[in-house]
Design a protein around this motif. Structure first.
Motif, short mmCIF file in Angstrom:
data_model
loop_
_atom_site.label_atom_id
_atom_site.label_comp_id
_atom_site.label_asym_id
_atom_site.label_seq_id
_atom_site.Cartn_x
_atom_site.Cartn_y
_atom_site.Cartn_z
N ILE A 293 33.09 -16.05 65.88
CA ILE A 293 34.43 -16.14 65.29
C ILE A 293 35.27 -17.18 66.03
O ILE A 293 36.03 -17.93 65.42
CB ILE A 293 35.12 -14.76 65.33
CG1 ILE A 293 34.40 -13.79 64.39
CG2 ILE A 293 36.60 -14.88 64.93
CD1 ILE A 293 34.91 -12.36 64.48
N SER A 294 35.10 -17.25 67.36
CA SER A 294 35.91 -18.20 68.14
C SER A 294 35.58 -19.65 67.83
O SER A 294 36.35 -20.55 68.16
CB SER A 294 35.72 -17.94 69.64
OG SER A 294 34.47 -18.43 70.11
N VAL A 299 40.90 -20.82 64.65
CA VAL A 299 40.92 -19.57 65.39
C VAL A 299 41.34 -19.84 66.84
O VAL A 299 40.83 -20.74 67.48
CB VAL A 299 39.53 -18.90 65.37
CG1 VAL A 299 39.50 -17.69 66.29
CG2 VAL A 299 39.17 -18.48 63.94
N SER A 300 42.26 -19.05 67.34
CA SER A 300 42.76 -19.21 68.71
C SER A 300 41.92 -18.37 69.67
O SER A 300 41.95 -17.13 69.62
CB SER A 300 44.23 -18.79 68.80
OG SER A 300 44.65 -18.71 70.14
N ARG A 301 41.17 -19.03 70.53
CA ARG A 301 40.40 -18.29 71.53
C ARG A 301 41.32 -17.55 72.49
O ARG A 301 41.00 -16.46 72.97
CB ARG A 301 39.50 -19.27 72.28
CG ARG A 301 38.28 -19.72 71.47
CD ARG A 301 37.46 -20.77 72.20
NE ARG A 301 36.25 -21.08 71.45
CZ ARG A 301 35.51 -22.16 71.62
NH1 ARG A 301 35.88 -23.06 72.53
NH2 ARG A 301 34.42 -22.36 70.91
N MET A 304 42.41 -14.36 70.78
CA MET A 304 41.28 -13.43 70.71
C MET A 304 41.08 -12.73 72.05
O MET A 304 40.83 -11.53 72.11
CB MET A 304 40.01 -14.19 70.32
CG MET A 304 39.88 -14.53 68.85
SD MET A 304 38.24 -15.23 68.49
CE MET A 304 37.18 -13.83 68.87
#
Length: 419
Positions: A293-294, A299-301, A304
Motif C-alpha cells: 500500500i505504501s 499514499v503517505s508513508r 501510515m
C-alpha cells in the motif's frame, strides 16, 4: 506528476511517470532480484529466530539454571546490547565492502556462537555469549537494507514488507518449534540445531548473493564525511526515535509475552508459545500488505506509520486487560499486525531519506538507535514485573514506546522523495 526532490546527500531521486507511477529501472525487470530478496530474507529470518529462541524457553529453563524472574530478560538485553554496537560499525562497513560480504560475516560467527550458547550453565556465561551473538548479527539488517534498494526501485515498499515478514515469521517458528523441540530433545540441542542451520546459510549467502545488477556501475566510494553527514538529517533523526519507540514495545513483548502469561495466569509454555505464534501470523499478513500500500502513488508513508503506531499502543493496552487463553488468542493476531506492521513503512522512509549510495550506513545507525529500545526494554519490563507482579503495568510500560514514536513521526517531512 509528482515533484522529485534531491535527497539531503545530493542524490537524484527515481523517475516518476506522468500518471504518478515510478518508472522501472533495469533492476526492476531482472528476475534475479527475487533470489537476492529470498537470500537476505532467509538470513534475517534465521537471525531473528536465534534472537527470540531464548524467550520461548526462558521460564522453564531459567528456573533450572537458577536464574531469577527479574533476570530472565538479561540474555535478550545482552544480545541487543551487542547488536546495537555492531550496527553502527556494520552499517558503514556494508557501504564499503558490500552487502554480500557483510551478511556472510554476520551469519558464520553467529552460527558458531549460537551452537556454543547451548552449553550455557550460568547467567554470566550466557550473557557473554548472547552479547557476542548480538555483535555477530549486527550487520545482517544493514546488509539486507543495502541489497534491497539495489534490486528494487518501483516496488521497494513491497520488497521491504516481504523482507520484514522474516521477523514475524521467526516469532511463529521459534514459538511453534523451539519449546516442543526442547521438551523432546533438550533446550541445548535446540540451540545446537539453530547454530548449524545459521552457519550453513552463511555459506549459501557467500556463494549465491549478488550485490547489484551486472549492468549497473559500481557506486562511488563513500567517504566518512558522507556517512557522518547522515547524523544531521532531520528526517533520519525523527525516524530513529520513532523506530526506537516502536521496537521498545515490539521486542519487549516478544521477549516477555510468553513468560508473562505463564507466570501471571499459569498458562502452559506450549500454549503461551501458540498464542505468541498467532501474534506472529498477524504480522506476517500485515507487513507485505502495508508495504504494498505504501508504494501506491499519493499514499503517505508518514501517515501510515502514525496510524499503525497509534493502533499498536491501543492493542497493547487491550492485551493487558486479557486474562484467559481464549482472550489472548483473540487479541494476539491483531496486536501482531500492528506491532510489526509499521516496520516496512519506516524502513522504506529511511531508504528514501538517505538514498541508495548511503543505504547501508543510514540503516546501520538508525537501526542502532532502534535496537537501543530493544536492548533496554526486556530488562525494564522484567524489573517492573518482578517488583510489582502486575501484568497490566508491564503492558503499559511497553505501550509508552509506540506512543512516543507517534510524536516523533510528526517531525518527519511528509514530502520525502522516493528514490
Amino acid at each position: 506528476m509528482e515533484k522529485n526532490l534531491a535527497s539531503s546527500q545530493g542524490m537524484s531521486a527515481s523517475v516518476w511517470s506522468s500518471n504518478g507511477a515510478r518508472e522501472a529501472s533495469s533492476a526492476d525487470t531482472n528476475p534475479y532480484r527475487w533470489v537476492a530478496l529470498f537470500i537476505v530474507w532467509a538470513a534475517f529470518l534465521l537471525s531473528y529466530v536465534v534472537r527470540v529462541a531464548w524467550s520461548t524457553v526462558a521460564a522453564p529453563v531459567g528456573a533450572s539454571l537458577g536464574i531469577s524472574v527479574s533476570m530472565l530478560g538479561a540474555f535478550v538485553t545482552a544480545f541487543y546490547g551487542g547488536y546495537v554496537l555492531a550496527n553502527v560499525v556494520g552499517g558503514m562497513l556494508t557501504d564499503l565492502l558490500g552487502g554480500r560480504a557483510m551478511l556472510t560475516l554476520a551469519l558464520l560467527p553467529l552460527g558458531v556462537l549460537t551452537f556454543t550458547f547451548g552449553y550455557t550453565h550460568s547467567l554470566a556465561f550466557g550473557i557473554v555469549i548472547q552479547a557476542a551473538m548480538g555483535f555477530a548479527a549486527g550487520a545482517d539488517y544493514s546488509a539486507g537494507m543495502k541489497i534491497i534498494p539495489a534490486w528494487f526501485t518501483r516496488d521497494r515498499g513491497r520488497a521491504m514488507g516481504l523482507y520484514t515478514t522474516a521477523t514475524s515469521l521467526a516469532v511463529v517458528i521459534a514459538n511453534a518449534v523451539v519449546p516442543s523441540f526442547s521438551a523432546r530433545h533438550g533446550w541445548s540441542n535446540a540451540f545446537h540445531m539453530l547454530g548449524i542451520v545459521t552457519f550453513a546459510w552463511g555459506i549459501v549467502t557467500l556463494l549465491l548473493l549478488k550485490n547489484r545488477p551486472s549492468n549497473e556501475a559500481k557506486p562511488a566510494r563513500n567517504s566518512l564525511r558522507d556517512m557522518l553527514g547522515l547524523l544531521r538529517n532531520r528526517n533520519l533523526i525523527a525516524l530513529s526515535i520513532a523506530g526506537c519507540g516502536g521496537l521498545w514495545a515490539t521486542v519487549g513483548f516478544a521477549a516477555w509475552g510468553n513468560a508473562l502469561m505463564t507466570r501471571q495466569y499459569g498458562i502452559a509454555p506450549i500454549v503461551a508459545g501458540s498464542i505468541v505464534a498467532s501474534f506472529g501470523i498477524g504480522a506476517v499478513i500485515a507487513k507485505p500488505t502495508l508495504g504494498w500500500i505504501s508504494d501506491l502513488p499519493g499514499v503517505s508513508r508518514r501517515m501510515m506509520s502514525i496510524g499503525c503506531l497509534i493502533a499498536f499502543t491501543i492493542a497493547l493496552l487491550v492485551f493487558g486487560y486479557c486474562s484467559t487463553a481464549h482472550q489472548f488468542y483473540l487479541v494476539a493476531p491483531i496486536l501482531g499486525a500492528f506491532s510489526f506492521g509499521y516496520l516496512p513503512v519506516l524502513m522504506a522512509q529511511v531508504s528514501d531519506a538517505s538514498g541508495k549510495r548511503l543505504a547501508g550506513a543510514s540503516a546501520g545507525w538508525t537501526n542502532a538507535i532502534w535496537q537501543s529500545g530493544s536492548a533496554v526494554s526486556p530488562m525494564v519490563v522484567g524489573s517492573l514485573y518482578g517488583a510489582s507482579h502486575s501484568f497490566m503495568l508491564a503492558l503499559i510500560t511497553l505501550a509508552i514506546g509506540p506512543a512516543i514514536a507517534v510524536v516523533a513521526m510528526f517531525f518527519v517531512n511528509p514530502h520525502i522523495a522516493r528514490e
